[in-house]
Design a protein around this motif. Structure first.
Motif: not given
Length: 837
Positions: A313-324, A337-341, A364-368, A370-377
């Motif tokens: 799952g993480l590799a697929a998110v990194a692959a598709v999310g990296g291109v987008l 990356y959140l949408l890919c997750g 998927a939960g790990a990606v979400v 991580g996105a929340l850790l970026w958005a909460v501060p």
């Protein structure tokens, strides 16, 4: 009827039974000894040596057979296995050291032919010896020589490079040598299947040919990543289908190391790509790794299958999310990356094994997360930013919401954070709303319970609240709009908390399986936090401060009246009292009162809480409300400390409030003593502020009627405590007089005070009154200490310096030696005082 034999007959019966038990035990011990001897390896016997016949199974020593005829257990014919392993290990190490020393030191003293012949013969002998040893069933010795052969093959490689190919590139030669050694040891291990070392050694050598070859060729990082990935795939295949635990463990370690390196290489290349086309090749590498991990998870056991699902799952998110990611501005990388997750959630409908599917959901939960850790501060910055306004209260409305939050945050870089929060909040809210459908859809992989629904609802509420606050800061709304928005959000959160508490109180049906309870708690916490934030934000302007804190008092008080849950009601009521206290402080600032002048005004709220306590009486919320009011009174006392007259006034007013609370029977034990202490303290402070040198002229008129009232109280109620009857009256005179006596250089006041204290102490001892005895004794002791202090100081100065420590040591020894007696005396004294009134 039970027959009991005579003692003599019963004794003979017991003896016969014990004899039979002894015979049976001897038979079993003999059989065990023979079995142990049969399982031990027998030493080779000489041709003419006598052969012992093995007794048939089921026969042994009979009860009538002499004990000496029983066969004894044979001793082991060889040394223990542990000693054998130690000897073999030491022998192998010595041979290995000798071979290394020969190769490195004695190599140059021989010709090319001799060197080649020696190494070839020794290596071939070391490789051939295990074959012979295995035929003779000497497996441990064969393993030791196989380890020696492994070291010799490495020395052969070194020797070939040093003599035959000294100019060859080191990386290229090592890559080729690793491939040759891997093939050699794989064939050797397959040929000698009983050896445990060759096949793991072959797996170890497999790790290096592709990696070192790509490195030697100067290939770009993406090629090195492919080499790592291919090596990881080989390791995965060996780990799945290899024979032997050592082979699978070695391959598993190689898979983890090489696979992680390949994924990190692909991720690094994807994050540094210049555009979408540049991210395609790293994406292909990552996507291939994802497919391989998912294929391995399909066949791996449960735990490893779940890990494979996470990696896939993480590799697929990194692959598709990296291109987008390469096609959007930098601010929007995390949402991509959140949408890919979130797209990984579709795995619930895919025909995957349960463990692998759970791993993909965990990814998927790990990606979400991580996105929340970026958005909460940034949300925390919005809530805590107004703290800076405390230093400049009512300095004027700032220029927009951002002006009140300070310039420490770069809000333009946080433009995507509200989007991340809104997306996650929307999904959690939808899951909470349509929970039965979600459970039915996710049933093949997970079966979440009611607690998970409550967590989803609470998360949706908290993230939705943070989304609105952060969006207001990012958009830079005007200051009045921001204040109004935060106040409205507090009102909405209070409404949710009240309704959730009512639903929880209604029972499991109304609480929706416990979910609304979590939502209610989250709403209450967020409401309190939001109230603090908007209160700080309102300190920029006077009108905003009154409007916000007035609204908070009304909102929290109304919510406390509306809810029936005791804990929520207490929290809301206490918060309302706190906001009311702040509001009275703001009123004092508007009247331009000094801090000590504002102290009496702050007692308005404690007075209201005393009245509320009288109205609520035994309600569980009454005590928290009164304690919150007492906290406001404590603040008032602290503000009045710099000015003694105002301090005396505030203490007296606090004593009045405490006396008012003491009217109620349930508060009388605590509030009565507090009122007495406050009144006495107010008297002392007032006398000190007036620079009175003879406080007795003011305290005796209070003490005499107080003692008369105490006597009448004791006559009416003999069981009344002496502290209640006489304590306040005696303390009103004794304590101020003691304080003045300690600074009085004359001898008259200390003498009169000591005589009065002695009389009071004797009266307390005669009539068994605890208050008189303890107060009089304490004052008498302190007064005596004051009078004797100069002489004690003189004597202490005249004594040798070693004498006080020696006396202290003797005292401790005496107390220690009679510790038990002193403890009994202390208990007797405690019991005696306890029996006094």
């Amino acid at each position: 009827m039970e027959h009991v034999p005579p003692p003599a007959e019963e004794l003979a019966l017991l003896d016969r039974e014990l004899a039979q038990l002894d015979a049976r035990r001897a038979h079993l011990l003999t059989r065990r000894a023979w079995l142990v001897s049969a399982l031990q390896p027998q030493a080779p016997q000489a041709p003419n040596a006598p052969r012992w016949h093995t007794p048939p199974v089921g026969h042994g020593w009979a009860p009538g057979q002499p004990w000496s005829a029983a066969p004894r257990s044979a001793k082991p014919s060889g040394p223990p296995r542990s000693a054998q392993n130690v000897l073999l290990t030491l022998g192998g190490l010595l041979l290995t050291v000798a071979a290394i020393a020969f190769t490195l030191v004695s190599w140059g003293s021989m010709g090319i032919g001799g060197r080649s012949a020696v190494l070839a013969l020794v290596t071939l002998a070391a490789l051939a010896a295990p074959v012979v040893l295995l035929r003779r069933k000497l497996a441990a010795t064969a393993e030791a020589l196989a380890a020696l052969a492994l070291v010799l093959t490495l020395l052969d490689v070194y020797a070939v490079h040093a003599v035959a190919a000294p100019d060859a590139d080191g990386l290229t030669f090592t890559a080729v040598s690793s491939a040759v050694l891997a093939a050699l040891w794989a064939a050797y291990g397959l040929a000698l299947g009983k050896l445990h070392l060759p096949l793991p050694a072959a797996v170890f050598f497999v790790q290096w040919p592709l990696l070192l070859g790509a490195w030697a060729a100067g290939a770009p990082a993406i090629v090195v990543g492919w080499a790592l990935l291919l090596t990881a795939l080989v390791n995965g295949a060996i780990a799945l289908w290899g024979k032997g635990l050592g082979v699978r463990v070695t391959a598993g370690i190689g898979l983890a190391v090489m696979g992680s390196a390949a994924l990190l290489t692909g991720l690094g290349e994807s994050l540094t790509a210049d555009g979408p086309l540049g991210a395609v090749l790293p994406g292909t590498l990552l996507l291939t790794a994802a497919v391989a991990a998912l294929a391995g998870a399909w066949r791996a056991p449960n735990g490893y299958a779940q890990v494979g699902g996470v990696v896939a799952g993480l590799a697929a998110v990194a692959a598709v999310g990296g291109v987008l990611r390469a096609a959007v501005p930098g601010t929007w990388h995390v949402p991509v990356y959140l949408l890919c997750g979130l797209a990984l959630l579709c795995v619930v409908r895919a025909p995957l094994p349960r463990s692998a599917g759970r791993g993909v959901l965990a990814a998927a939960g790990a990606v979400v997360a991580g996105a929340l850790l970026w958005a909460v501060p940034p949300v925390a910055a919005v809530l805590l930013g107004p703290v800076e306004l405390v230093a400049e209260v009512w300095a004027g409305a700032p220029d927009g919401f951002r002006g009140a939050l300070g310039e420490s945050m770069r809000w333009s870089e946080s433009a995507a954070a509200p989007v991340v929060l809104a997306v996650v909040a929307g999904l959690l809210g939808a899951a909470y709303r349509w929970w039965p459908s979600l459970v039915r859809v996710a049933a093949p992989l997970v079966t979440p319970g009611a607690a998970a629904r409550g967590a989803a609802g609470a998360g949706a509420l908290a993230l939705g609240w943070g989304t609105l606050l952060l969006a207001a800061a990012v958009l830079g709304v005007p200051y009045p709009v921001a204040v109004a928005l935060e106040t409205v959000l507090v009102a909405v959160l209070l409404l949710v908390a009240v309704r959730g508490a009512e639903a929880s109180a209604a029972g499991p049906e109304g609480a929706a399986g416990g979910g609304r309870s979590a939502v209610a708690v989250t709403a209450l916490v967020a409401a309190v936090g939001g109230a603090v934030s908007v209160g700080l934000l309102s300190l920029a302007a006077e009108a905003a401060t009154y409007a916000v804190f007035g609204a908070l008092v009304v909102l929290f008080a109304g919510a406390a009246l509306r809810t029936r849950a005791v804990v929520e009601q207490a929290v809301l009521a206490v918060a309302s009292v706190v906001w009311g206290t702040v509001l009275t402080g703001c009123a004092a600032r508007s009247l331009e009162l000094a801090p000590h002048e504002a102290a009496p005004l702050l007692l308005v709220v404690p007075a209201v809480t005393v009245l509320l306590g009288a109205r609520l009486r035994l309600h569980p919320v009454a005590l928290p409300v009164e304690l919150a009011g007492a906290l406001g009174a404590l603040v008032a006392v602290g503000l009045a400390v710099p000015d003694a007259p105002f301090l005396a006034l505030v203490l007296a007013l606090c004593g009045v409030l405490a006396a008012g609370a003491a009217v109620r029977p349930e508060r009388r034990p605590a509030a009565g003593y507090v009122a007495a202490v406050l009144f006495v303290a107010a008297t002392w402070v007032r006398l000190a502020a007036s620079e009175v040198s003879a406080p007795e002229a003011y305290t005796l008129p209070v003490t005499v009627p107080a003692l008369v009232v105490g006597v009448l109280r004791r006559r009416k109620d003999p069981e009344a405590s002496s502290w209640t009857a006489y304590g306040p009256g005696l303390a009103a005179t004794l304590l101020p007089s003691l304080a003045v006596a300690w600074t009085d250089p004359d001898w008259v006041r200390p003498l009169l005070l000591g005589v009065a204290a002695l009389v009071i102490t004797l009266l307390g001892a005669k009539y068994r009154l605890q208050a008189l005895l303890l107060l009089g004794g304490a004052v008498l002791a302190l007064d005596t200490l004051h009078e004797l202090a100069p002489y004690v100081v003189q004597v202490a100065g005249a004594l040798p310096r070693w004498l006080p420590p020696a006396l202290a040591g003797l005292l401790l020894l005496a107390v220690g030696a009679t510790y038990e007696q002193r403890l009994r005396d202390a208990r007797k004294l405690k019991d005696l005082l306890g029996r006094m009134r």
